[in-house]
Design an enzyme around this catalytic site. Structure first.
Site, PDB file in Angstrom:
ATOM      1  N   HIS A  45       0.845  -1.188   0.000  1.00  0.00           N
ATOM      2  CA  HIS A  45       0.000   0.000   0.000  1.00  0.00           C
ATOM      3  C   HIS A  45       0.884   1.244   0.000  1.00  0.00           C
ATOM      4  CE1 HIS A  45       1.057   0.036   4.225  1.00  0.00           C
ATOM      5  NE2 HIS A  45       0.413  -1.093   4.443  1.00  0.00           N
ATOM      6  N   HIS A  48       4.102   1.205   2.104  1.00  0.00           N
ATOM      7  CA  HIS A  48       5.229   0.492   1.501  1.00  0.00           C
ATOM      8  C   HIS A  48       5.847   1.314   0.371  1.00  0.00           C
ATOM      9  CE1 HIS A  48       2.755  -2.975   3.096  1.00  0.00           C
ATOM     10  NE2 HIS A  48       3.917  -3.183   3.678  1.00  0.00           N
ATOM     11  N   LYS A 160       5.069   3.083  11.927  1.00  0.00           N
ATOM     12  CA  LYS A 160       3.815   2.608  12.509  1.00  0.00           C
ATOM     13  C   LYS A 160       4.047   1.397  13.408  1.00  0.00           C
ATOM     14  CE  LYS A 160       0.799   0.124  10.246  1.00  0.00           C
ATOM     15  NZ  LYS A 160       0.505  -1.027  11.164  1.00  0.00           N
ATOM     16  N   GLN A 164       8.509  -2.959  16.595  1.00  0.00           N
ATOM     17  CA  GLN A 164       9.282  -3.775  15.670  1.00  0.00           C
ATOM     18  C   GLN A 164      10.576  -3.076  15.271  1.00  0.00           C
ATOM     19  OE1 GLN A 164       7.677  -6.062  12.048  1.00  0.00           O
ATOM     20  NE2 GLN A 164       8.303  -4.122  11.151  1.00  0.00           N
ATOM     21  N   VAL A 187       2.718   6.688   7.284  1.00  0.00           N
ATOM     22  CA  VAL A 187       1.863   7.267   6.248  1.00  0.00           C
ATOM     23  C   VAL A 187       0.415   7.145   6.723  1.00  0.00           C
ATOM     24  CG1 VAL A 187       1.069   7.077   3.854  1.00  0.00           C
ATOM     25  CG2 VAL A 187       3.490   6.741   4.415  1.00  0.00           C
ATOM     26  N   ARG A 198      -4.610  -4.063   6.999  1.00  0.00           N
ATOM     27  CA  ARG A 198      -5.758  -4.516   7.785  1.00  0.00           C
ATOM     28  C   ARG A 198      -6.974  -3.603   7.632  1.00  0.00           C
ATOM     29  NH1 ARG A 198      -2.950  -6.472  13.478  1.00  0.00           N
ATOM     30  NH2 ARG A 198      -1.508  -7.988  12.553  1.00  0.00           N
TER      31      ARG A 198
END
Length: 306
Positions: A45, A48, A160, A164, A187, A198
């Site tokens: 999306h 990415h 986001k 991680q 974004v 999701r």
């Protein structure tokens, strides 16, 4: 081989074999080509795409890995439901000037007898780790394997998934891997919702309910800007922003140290606000960086926020 700076582009290559991927990267490394890696699980999306564009700015060649990693899905998470659309993802990658799309099969990444796992405690145990028990072990294992195979100069992640990114930074530092971890801004949709694969599972009504996550984080940000230092009060402001949305259920909100992810009791400098909610069966995460306002001396010796 399609390269960018000063070279004629000849199209994107799709590689499925880890051995061929390693050979391609080794050859470029010997030629002094700077390689950037954007690790993904597909369903690409705008978020990415922004990572790919950032990689194009700083690297001579860009690899996007597309692999739905089974080891980062828990027992109650539906691996089979995760969207897989290689053709559409390949189209986006071509449009964004990707040189190689690395899309291996499960038996290539985890062949029979594969027994190694990588973990990064205690960073992996808090927040997301409490709700997704084996998630970060799966992330750390696949990221380590990708970095060893491709040996990129730079690897790009979105902010986001803040926890991680902290786990990966620690992993790369602890193992002295020769890769620079680049974390890019989140974004968002025009209404503030963080872009995520999701989001497509949300009904129109659920989509509206999902906005409470960003509103809650901004309520925490507002409290900090108003001079609230007690983490408990900042936490209450975030939870309170979700309380009146019947479709949203809170997993957690946190006020944490941005480097260690340890919970803070007071915000006296930089901090990270983390949040996760569920809307129906869809689980959403987001975060905002905050900093306690600095005080300056005003006339008459009184301190003022700025």
């Amino acid at each position: 081989m399609a390269l960018s700076r000063g070279s004629v582009r000849v199209g994107m290559r799709i590689i499925r074999s880890p051995r061929l991927m390693a050979e391609w990267s080794d050859r470029l490394g010997r030629e002094g080509v700077r390689v950037g890696l954007v690790p993904t699980m597909g369903a690409l999306h705008a978020g990415h795409a922004s990572l790919i564009r950032r990689a194009r700015l700083t690297c001579d060649a860009v690899v996007v890995s597309l692999y739905v990693n089974p080891r980062q899905f828990g027992r109650r998470e539906d691996l089979a439901r995760y969207p897989r659309r290689l053709r559409a993802d390949a189209t986006l990658c071509r449009q964004e000037g990707v040189d190689v799309l690395f899309s291996p099969r499960d038996d290539a990444m985890y062949p029979p007898g594969f027994a190694t796992s990588v973990s990064v405690p205690p960073l992996s145990r808090r927040w997301e780790g409490q709700f997704r028990l084996s998630h970060f072990e799966g992330v750390a294992t696949i990221v380590t394997k990708l970095l060893c195979l491709i040996r990129p100069d730079d690897v790009f992640f979105g902010r986001k998934d803040y926890q991680q990114s902290v786990v990966v930074r620690r992993l790369v530092g602890d193992l002295a891997l020769r890769t620079r971890v680049v974390v890019c801004p989140t974004v968002r949709e025009p209404d503030g919702l963080a872009v995520s694969s999701r989001n497509e599972y949300l009904s129109p009504r659920q989509r509206q309910a999902a906005l409470t996550l960003n509103r809650a984080l901004r309520a925490g940000l507002s409290a900090v800007r108003q001079g609230v230092k007690q983490a408990k009060q900042i936490h209450q402001a975030m939870v309170g922003a979700v309380r009146h949305e019947p479709l949203a259920r809170v997993d957690y909100f946190a006020v944490a140290d941005p480097d260690t992810l340890e919970p803070l009791t007071r915000v006296t400098g930089p901090a990270i606000l983390l949040g996760a909610i569920r809307v129906g069966t869809v689980r959403l995460i987001d975060n905002l960086a905050v900093r306690a306002p600095r005080l300056r001396q005003g006339s008459g010796g009184q301190a003022r926020r700025r």
